[in-house]
Motif scaffolding. Structure first.
Motif, mmCIF file in Angstrom:
data_model
loop_
_atom_site.group_PDB
_atom_site.id
_atom_site.type_symbol
_atom_site.label_atom_id
_atom_site.label_comp_id
_atom_site.label_asym_id
_atom_site.label_seq_id
_atom_site.Cartn_x
_atom_site.Cartn_y
_atom_site.Cartn_z
ATOM 1 N N ASN A 181 0.824 -1.208 0.000
ATOM 2 C CA ASN A 181 0.000 0.000 0.000
ATOM 3 C C ASN A 181 0.856 1.255 0.000
ATOM 4 O O ASN A 181 0.341 2.357 0.084
ATOM 5 N N ASP A 184 0.421 4.322 2.251
ATOM 6 C CA ASP A 184 -0.654 5.263 1.940
ATOM 7 C C ASP A 184 -1.487 5.604 3.166
ATOM 8 O O ASP A 184 -2.038 6.691 3.268
ATOM 9 N N SER A 223 -7.452 3.947 2.993
ATOM 10 C CA SER A 223 -6.533 3.401 2.009
ATOM 11 C C SER A 223 -7.191 3.298 0.634
ATOM 12 O O SER A 223 -8.374 3.586 0.461
ATOM 13 N N SER A 224 -6.400 2.851 -0.336
ATOM 14 C CA SER A 224 -6.888 2.642 -1.696
ATOM 15 C C SER A 224 -7.839 1.450 -1.727
ATOM 16 O O SER A 224 -7.471 0.333 -1.343
ATOM 17 N N GLU A 225 -9.068 1.673 -2.184
ATOM 18 C CA GLU A 225 -10.037 0.573 -2.261
ATOM 19 C C GLU A 225 -9.555 -0.501 -3.244
ATOM 20 O O GLU A 225 -9.779 -1.696 -3.013
ATOM 21 N N TYR A 226 -8.912 -0.078 -4.301
ATOM 22 C CA TYR A 226 -8.404 -1.051 -5.271
ATOM 23 C C TYR A 226 -7.389 -1.991 -4.620
ATOM 24 O O TYR A 226 -7.447 -3.214 -4.814
ATOM 25 N N ARG A 227 -6.464 -1.443 -3.836
ATOM 26 C CA ARG A 227 -5.436 -2.275 -3.207
ATOM 27 C C ARG A 227 -6.042 -3.185 -2.151
ATOM 28 O O ARG A 227 -5.597 -4.327 -1.981
#
Length: 261
Positions: A181, A184, A223-227
């Motif tokens: 991540n 992030d 955090s990044s939803e994609y990750r």
């Protein structure tokens, strides 16, 4: 090795142990003595806090930015702003640790030793009737109220409620945040959110993979939803491979989310 065994073993490897723990304890004890000698009665107390006291700090081989937070509680009869104390701590560190790297990283003074980084945080006790209300620097000119023991107690209670799986899960999530991540998410916010939201997770979770997936859902806002979705899909794939009788492929897949060192 099963997926859950791999996660449990990796989380266990992320505990600071033996000689390294003794070395850190000695450095903290030496710092305490030097602070008392240098500042005398200007200091009320020196307190360890943060991930080190909670048992969620990562060893430096997993996190090269790993540090120990030390709160230095000052008398503040003249209502000084944080920068006054930051300047005093920086001068102290430069004098008493002349061969070490010392710098201000708002709003702390960082003292880098060979084996650990210490973050010196000036503080002022707020209420005489409580041992857990302090002002620490929000920035160089203003204070922020904190209750370090309250959060420590929350995490301890959450961990006990969940068969002592929360602290290992926090360490694994912090590791994922670093390697997949790209830092992030703020490490403290990850711990805080997990402790607040997973107090009763034992109703729906039993395995490490259950807890990990729930923790990832809990920190979605940070955090990044994609990750996060990618991590969960890889965990599910690893579990499916294991159920289908492909343990080596399952281990290879889970290592994409939580690689070893």
């Amino acid at each position: 090795m099963s997926v859950d065994s791999y996660l449990a073993n990796l989380a266990s490897e992320m505990v600071i142990r033996d000689s390294k723990k003794e070395s850190i304890s000695l450095s903290i004890s030496t710092l305490h003595s030097r602070l008392k000698e240098y500042f005398g009665k200007d200091i009320i107390d020196v307190i360890k806090f943060g991930s080190y006291t909670r048992g969620t700090i990562l060893p430096r081989r997993y996190d090269d930015k790993s540090d120990v937070d030390i709160m230095i509680v000052f008398n503040n009869d003249y209502d000084y702003k944080p920068q006054t104390f930051l300047d005093r701590l920086k001068k102290f560190a430069q004098q008493k640790y002349s061969t070490s790297y010392v710098y201000q990283s708002n709003p702390t003074i960082v003292l880098e030793l060979n084996h650990i980084k210490l973050e010196l945080v000036p503080a002022v006790k707020i209420y005489s009737w409580s041992d857990d209300y302090y002002n620490i620097p929000y920035n160089s000119s203003s204070w922020l109220v904190t209750r370090p023991k309250a959060f420590d107690n929350l995490l301890v209670e959450c961990n006990k409620n969940n068969l002592n799986k929360i602290k290992p899960i926090v360490r694994l999530i912090k590791h994922w945040n670093i390697v997949n991540n790209y830092r992030d998410a703020d490490s403290y916010q990850l711990e805080k959110k997990i402790a607040e939201e997973m107090k009763y997770s034992y109703f729906s979770c039993s395995s490490y993979s259950d807890y990990i997936k729930q923790a990832l859902q809990v920190i979605r806002l940070y955090s990044s939803e994609y990750r996060i979705d990618l991590a969960i899909s890889r965990i599910d794939k690893a579990l499916n491979l294991e159920a289908e009788g492909y343990p080596y492929s399952a281990e290879s897949e889970i290592k994409k989310v939580f690689p070893g060192i």
